[in-house]
Design a protein around this motif. Structure first.
Motif, PDB file in Angstrom:
ATOM      1  N   TYR A  69       7.284 -39.660  12.203  1.00 48.05           N
ATOM      2  CA  TYR A  69       7.803 -38.781  11.163  1.00 48.05           C
ATOM      3  C   TYR A  69       8.063 -39.552   9.869  1.00 48.05           C
ATOM      4  O   TYR A  69       8.522 -40.701   9.890  1.00 48.05           O
ATOM      5  N   ASP A  70       7.788 -38.885   8.746  1.00 43.93           N
ATOM      6  CA  ASP A  70       8.358 -39.281   7.467  1.00 43.93           C
ATOM      7  C   ASP A  70       9.653 -38.486   7.322  1.00 43.93           C
ATOM      8  O   ASP A  70       9.633 -37.249   7.317  1.00 43.93           O
ATOM      9  N   ALA A  71      10.776 -39.197   7.230  1.00 44.38           N
ATOM     10  CA  ALA A  71      12.085 -38.544   7.228  1.00 44.38           C
ATOM     11  C   ALA A  71      12.696 -38.592   5.835  1.00 44.38           C
ATOM     12  O   ALA A  71      12.660 -39.622   5.156  1.00 44.38           O
ATOM     13  N   ASP A 104      14.831 -33.594   6.766  1.00 41.75           N
ATOM     14  CA  ASP A 104      13.483 -33.052   6.913  1.00 41.75           C
ATOM     15  C   ASP A 104      12.594 -34.107   7.564  1.00 41.75           C
ATOM     16  O   ASP A 104      12.528 -35.252   7.096  1.00 41.75           O
ATOM     17  N   LEU A 105      11.901 -33.717   8.642  1.00 42.69           N
ATOM     18  CA  LEU A 105      11.011 -34.611   9.376  1.00 42.69           C
ATOM     19  C   LEU A 105       9.591 -34.068   9.286  1.00 42.69           C
ATOM     20  O   LEU A 105       9.309 -32.968   9.770  1.00 42.69           O
ATOM     21  N   ALA A 106       8.702 -34.828   8.656  1.00 39.75           N
ATOM     22  CA  ALA A 106       7.302 -34.428   8.519  1.00 39.75           C
ATOM     23  C   ALA A 106       6.464 -35.256   9.488  1.00 39.75           C
ATOM     24  O   ALA A 106       6.229 -36.450   9.265  1.00 39.75           O
ATOM     25  N   GLY A 107       6.036 -34.618  10.588  1.00 42.27           N
ATOM     26  CA  GLY A 107       5.248 -35.311  11.600  1.00 42.27           C
ATOM     27  C   GLY A 107       3.763 -35.251  11.284  1.00 42.27           C
ATOM     28  O   GLY A 107       3.208 -34.172  11.069  1.00 42.27           O
ATOM     29  N   LYS A 108       3.116 -36.420  11.256  1.00 45.35           N
ATOM     30  CA  LYS A 108       1.701 -36.486  10.905  1.00 45.35           C
ATOM     31  C   LYS A 108       0.892 -37.074  12.055  1.00 45.35           C
ATOM     32  O   LYS A 108       1.374 -37.952  12.774  1.00 45.35           O
ATOM     33  N   PRO A 109      -0.342 -36.605  12.234  1.00 47.17           N
ATOM     34  CA  PRO A 109      -1.185 -37.123  13.319  1.00 47.17           C
ATOM     35  C   PRO A 109      -1.509 -38.605  13.137  1.00 47.17           C
ATOM     36  O   PRO A 109      -1.507 -39.131  12.019  1.00 47.17           O
ATOM     37  N   THR A 110      -1.785 -39.267  14.259  1.00 43.86           N
ATOM     38  CA  THR A 110      -2.250 -40.651  14.270  1.00 43.86           C
ATOM     39  C   THR A 110      -3.628 -40.682  14.909  1.00 43.86           C
ATOM     40  O   THR A 110      -3.815 -40.168  16.019  1.00 43.86           O
TER      41      THR A 110
END
Length: 223
Positions: A69-71, A104-110
């Motif tokens: 996550y980008d928090a 806010d937590l933005a979850g991005k694929p790896t």
């Protein structure tokens, strides 16, 4: 800080300023950031006060349940308080805080993959899993501290507070993007179950927060 929060804090400070006794202005720093307030003794053992504090916005990265996550944390609050002095400058404090606290937590694929719940999904550009943790806008406050007692005009003092705003954080989450938006009904049902599972795991973690602690130190000037 929201317009409502600013209005409530300004109204509270204005109300305190109408009291007959000489008051004090104070500033400080702590877990809620930089603080500015006004305190008004109304009796030898009672002081009313109000303040605003802000930590601003801070960004970081973290991994929760295998999702990167980008928090982004935003934390500001105003408050009105009543202090009861039980010995010297030592006091018990009760009050209400008006909060603007959100994570806010933005979850991005790896590597074009993201695992949500029990399923690993192949992804494309624009796919993401976002979660939001919000603290209640209005909460009771309980604490203990030192300072803000009645004193002679034109003197300096110091204060500290240890307490907490009591309330339960709310967690919401959703998957979005071209892969998830174009799913058929069967895949959508699986995704919804995975999102619910992931959301519950977040609730079992950050969602267990029942209070926001406050520790602050500062100085005050009586006039």
């Amino acid at each position: 800080m929201s317009k409502t929060l600013t209005t409530l804090a300004a109204w509270s400070l204005g109300l305190l300023a109408t009291a007959a006794h000489a008051g004090e202005v104070y500033t400080g720093i702590g877990t809620h950031g930089v603080m500015l307030g006004y305190a008004q003794p109304v009796a030898p053992s009672v002081t009313l006060r109000g303040d605003v504090a802000s930590l601003g916005s801070h960004s970081t990265t973290k991994t929760e349940n295998s999702i990167h996550y980008d928090a982004d944390l935003k934390l500001s609050r105003g408050g009105v308080f009543a202090d009861w002095f039980f010995i010297g400058g030592w006091r018990l404090t009760g009050g209400v805080t008006f909060n603007a606290i959100k994570l806010d937590l933005a979850g991005k694929p790896t590597n074009n993959q993201i695992t949500i719940g029990n399923t690993t999904y192949a992804t494309q550009d624009g796919d993401r899993f976002d979660a939001h943790v919000k603290f209640p806008k209005t909460t009771p406050f309980l604490g203990i501290g030192y300072g803000h007692q009645a004193g002679a005009e034109g003197t300096w003092g110091f204060h500290f507070d240890l307490g907490a705003s009591i309330g339960r954080a709310k967690v919401e989450a959703a998957a979005s993007g071209p892969t998830f938006d174009s799913m058929n009904a069967t895949d959508r049902a699986t995704l919804n179950a995975d999102v619910n599972k992931e959301t519950q795991e977040l609730r079992d973690g950050v969602g267990k927060i029942r209070a926001i602690p406050q520790l602050s130190l500062g100085v005050n000037y009586r006039f």
